[in-house]
Design a protein around this motif. Structure first.
Motif, PDB file in Angstrom:
ATOM      1  N   GLU A 278       0.797  -1.228   0.000  1.00 18.61           N
ATOM      2  CA  GLU A 278       0.000   0.000   0.000  1.00 18.61           C
ATOM      3  C   GLU A 278       0.830   1.279   0.000  1.00 18.61           C
ATOM      4  O   GLU A 278       0.513   2.226   0.719  1.00 18.61           O
ATOM      5  N   HIS A 302      -8.089  -4.096  -1.017  1.00 20.56           N
ATOM      6  CA  HIS A 302      -7.315  -4.179   0.237  1.00 20.56           C
ATOM      7  C   HIS A 302      -6.265  -3.067   0.312  1.00 20.56           C
ATOM      8  O   HIS A 302      -6.225  -2.314   1.286  1.00 20.56           O
ATOM      9  N   GLU A 303      -5.454  -2.954  -0.718  1.00 20.96           N
ATOM     10  CA  GLU A 303      -4.378  -1.937  -0.674  1.00 20.96           C
ATOM     11  C   GLU A 303      -4.972  -0.529  -0.619  1.00 20.96           C
ATOM     12  O   GLU A 303      -4.451   0.348   0.072  1.00 20.96           O
ATOM     13  N   HIS A 306      -6.025   0.436   2.836  1.00 24.12           N
ATOM     14  CA  HIS A 306      -4.886   0.846   3.679  1.00 24.12           C
ATOM     15  C   HIS A 306      -4.654   2.365   3.631  1.00 24.12           C
ATOM     16  O   HIS A 306      -3.978   2.899   4.502  1.00 24.12           O
ATOM     17  N   GLU A 325      -3.669  -4.533   9.409  1.00 22.86           N
ATOM     18  CA  GLU A 325      -4.202  -5.565   8.505  1.00 22.86           C
ATOM     19  C   GLU A 325      -5.606  -6.034   8.867  1.00 22.86           C
ATOM     20  O   GLU A 325      -6.410  -6.311   7.975  1.00 22.86           O
ATOM     21  N   TYR A 390      -4.254 -10.626   9.934  1.00 21.45           N
ATOM     22  CA  TYR A 390      -5.247 -10.336   8.900  1.00 21.45           C
ATOM     23  C   TYR A 390      -6.621 -10.905   9.267  1.00 21.45           C
ATOM     24  O   TYR A 390      -7.609 -10.181   9.370  1.00 21.45           O
TER      25      TYR A 390
HETATM   26 ZN    ZN Z   1      -2.472  -5.302   3.927  1.00 21.49          ZN
END
Ligand code: ZN
Ligand code: BES
Length: 604
Positions: A278, A302-303, A306, A325, A390
């Motif tokens: 990220e 996901h990125e 972030h 995470e 995560y």
């Molecule tokens: Zn991540």
């Protein structure tokens, strides 16, 4: 600059009450002067595989006394303050930390300049020969600084609590382009060289410093979203990630305005060791996401997430990695629920459940690494890495949401973002905040078990769906000789879940039949391909060996390399192949990938 509140008041308080060494992975000392800004001048030398240059560290205020910096594999040439040479002392090499660079600052020092050179072995950089790129014509360089590798790129306070803004001037050979985790701020070509300038105005943790250099082109996806890749890959990438603007818009409704101006992405050569990273304003991505059907865009969601959880509100140290995470996985699935439907979200949780179970199994003998709030003194963050922060982390966030209800939780989250934006915080600070806003909440969800006890609490949220049950039942039915009826029409996620629920060892007949029916060995979706190759190779189905060899010779994403070498380890023929491929391909691996693969092959 003050608007960003870079210094976390409560952290200072903690230190003033005698809590030293907050970050076990850095020589950063919060009682010493603090860096607020870096000025980098870098020359990228592909022939020697080094970056040579200077950094000027600007301090938050004129200071004097001892300043300790982190370095690893750096050759320090000279240090100076206001043009005067400053003596320096480089400590002994420590296994995880590297070497401490100690300076004694004269009175009223506001900036220190350090001339230095990186090493060809710097773990934060990978230098690729032209053959390792898609175009095959030019060399390539990329960085990967998380968790503690920025110190192999520059001497710095390499701790996430010491946030900095930066400017950079990067000189590369003229046909190449450089991108960074920053805004482009100028570009000139002179002689055979091109010098690009970059500006990152917001204070970021050092692990978000990023650079890539290669033959790169870009395509605009929206006014604020652009994808970069090698010319032969860039159109495919633009198609694959066309939904990204919709992701940004959705994420803004969850977390508040996107604070980093642009959201650009860079598709790297296949040796990139992660799925995505990220880096602010320039997410780095593995080319294995280019499945041709947009089936792996959850990594982009996901990125992107972030940008809030991680880049805006940052874990203070690797011991609080779940704050980055766990929230991000939760957010990624929420974005997908809105854009791809509730079923897509619950199948995402199901895939995560498998990853979580595997990590719990992997750390069976190190239960202390299955807590969320970890204690990593003497442990390399790369060795502690797993799906636990995560997936256990995301389930803890979901438990908080279930306890508060969706609406109240959304308001809590928005306030959390506002309260801690541009700060790097600990689990304890998060807990204090939660307790202050919702007294009794942590007790109600059993937060202590989530944060401090190994394994998964018994009352952890479970995500079920009708489709998941059907796919699981079908996978279990294979052993009774059932063909997975209708499987040709499944989407990528459905097929992946089916494969994940198959036994790890199948008969050679079942392997042959499945491969023929579903064309598994030819899949372009690496999640499916690798899941299949692990089952097939682990079952001794040697027809897949050439494909396994091909993947292990090109792809460096650790998520794939680790289970493939492990699957090969289950048969004699597999071990022979594993040893052979490792000997041939590992010199081209990223150092992180090499270490993971070496650890497995050594145990064969
Ligand atoms: Zn991540
Ligand atoms: N920040 C991580 C990658 C990372 C973590 C690099 C720790 C170095 C140290 C990134 O956001 C990530 O989680 N990537 C995942 C994506 C997946 C969870 C969707 C990956 O690479 O697989």
């Amino acid at each position: 600059m003050n608007a960003y509140v870079p210094i976390c008041a409560s952290l200072w308080a903690a230190h003033n009450t005698g809590m030293a060494n907050l970050d076990p992975h850095s020589h950063f000392d919060p009682l010493q002067p603090r860096t607020r800004h870096w000025d980098l001048r870098w020359r990228v030398d592909f022939s020697r595989r080094v970056i040579e240059g200077e950094v000027t560290l600007h301090l938050t205020e004129p200071s004097s006394g001892t300043l300790d910096l982190d370095t690893k594999d750096l050759a320090i040439r000279a240090c100076s303050v206001a043009g005067e040479v400053l003596p320096f002392e480089l400590g002994d090499e420590e296994p995880i930390l590297g070497r401490r660079l100690r300076l004694e600052l004269p009175p009223a020092t506001s900036a220190i300049t350090i001339a230095y050179e990186t090493s060809p072995e710097a773990i934060g950089l990978q230098w690729l020969s032209p053959e390792q790129t898609a175009g095959g014509q030019h060399p390539f360089l990329f960085s990967q600084c998380q968790a503690i590798h920025a110190r192999t790129l520059l001497p710095c306070q390499d701790s996430a609590v010491a946030r900095v803004s930066y400017d950079a001037e990067v000189t590369v050979p003229a046909p190449l382009t450089a991108v960074m985790s920053a805004d482009p701020a100028g570009d000139r070509t002179q002689g055979g060289n091109r010098t690009l300038r970059f500006h990152m105005p917001q204070p970021i943790p050092s692990y978000l410093l990023a650079l890539a250099v290669g033959e790169l082109e870009s395509r605009d996806i929206s006014p604020r979203v652009r994808v970069w890749a090698e010319p032969v890959t860039v159109d495919k990438a633009a198609w694959e990630f066309a939904e990204t603007e919709a992701f940004v818009a959705k994420a803004e409704t969850l977390f508040g305005p996107y604070d980093w101006d642009r959201y650009d992405m860079l598709v790297l050569p296949p040796s990139f060791p992660y799925g995505g990273m990220e880096n602010p304003r320039m997410t780095f991505l593995t080319p294995t996401l280019l499945a041709g059907d947009r089936s792996l865009v959850d990594v982009v969601a996901h990125e992107l997430a972030h940008s809030w959880t991680g880049n805006l509100v940052t874990n203070a140290t690797a011991e609080h990695f779940w704050l980055n995470e766990g929230f991000t996985v939760w957010a990624e699935r929420r974005i997908l629920r809105v854009l791809h439907g509730a079923e897509a979200e619950s199948l995402g949780w199901a895939i995560g459940q498998k990853d979580l179970e595997e990590s719990l199994e992997r750390f069976h003998d190190q239960p202390e690494l299955t807590v969320l709030r970890t204690h990593l003194e003497g442990i390399d963050p790369d060795d502690a890495f797993s799906s636990i922060p995560y997936e256990k982390g995301a389930r803890f966030v979901a438990a908080l949401e279930q306890a508060l209800g969706e609406e109240v939780f959304a308001a809590f989250l928005a306030e959390y973002m506002r309260r801690f934006r541009f700060q790097s915080i600990t689990t304890e600070q998060f807990c204090d905040f939660a307790e202050e806003r919702h007294p009794g909440l942590l007790g109600r969800v059993g937060a202590d078990a989530w944060l401090n006890q190994p394994g998964l609490p018994e009352d952890a949220p479970v995500f079920r769906s009708h489709r998941l049950d059907e796919l699981t039942a079908l996978a279990e039915g294979l052993s009774t000789g059932q063909r997975p009826a209708g499987a040709e029409a499944w989407n990528a996620t459905e097929l992946l879940i089916y494969l994940q629920h198959l036994p790890r060892e199948l008969s050679l007949e079942d392997c042959a039949r499945l491969d023929a029916q579903l064309g598994l060995s030819q899949r372009g979706n690496y999640e499916i391909l690798v899941e299949w190759l692990c089952i097939a190779a682990g079952s001794g189905y040697s027809h897949v060996f050439p494909r396994v060899r091909e993947v292990l010779s090109t792809v460096g994403r650790m998520k794939y390399v680790r289970p493939l070498y492990q699957a090969l380890g289950r048969t004699e023929a597999g071990r022979a192949l594993g040893r052979e491929v490792f000997a041939e391909a590992s010199p081209r691996y990223h150092a992180l990938t090499r270490r993971v693969a070496q650890g497995i092959v050594d145990k064969y």
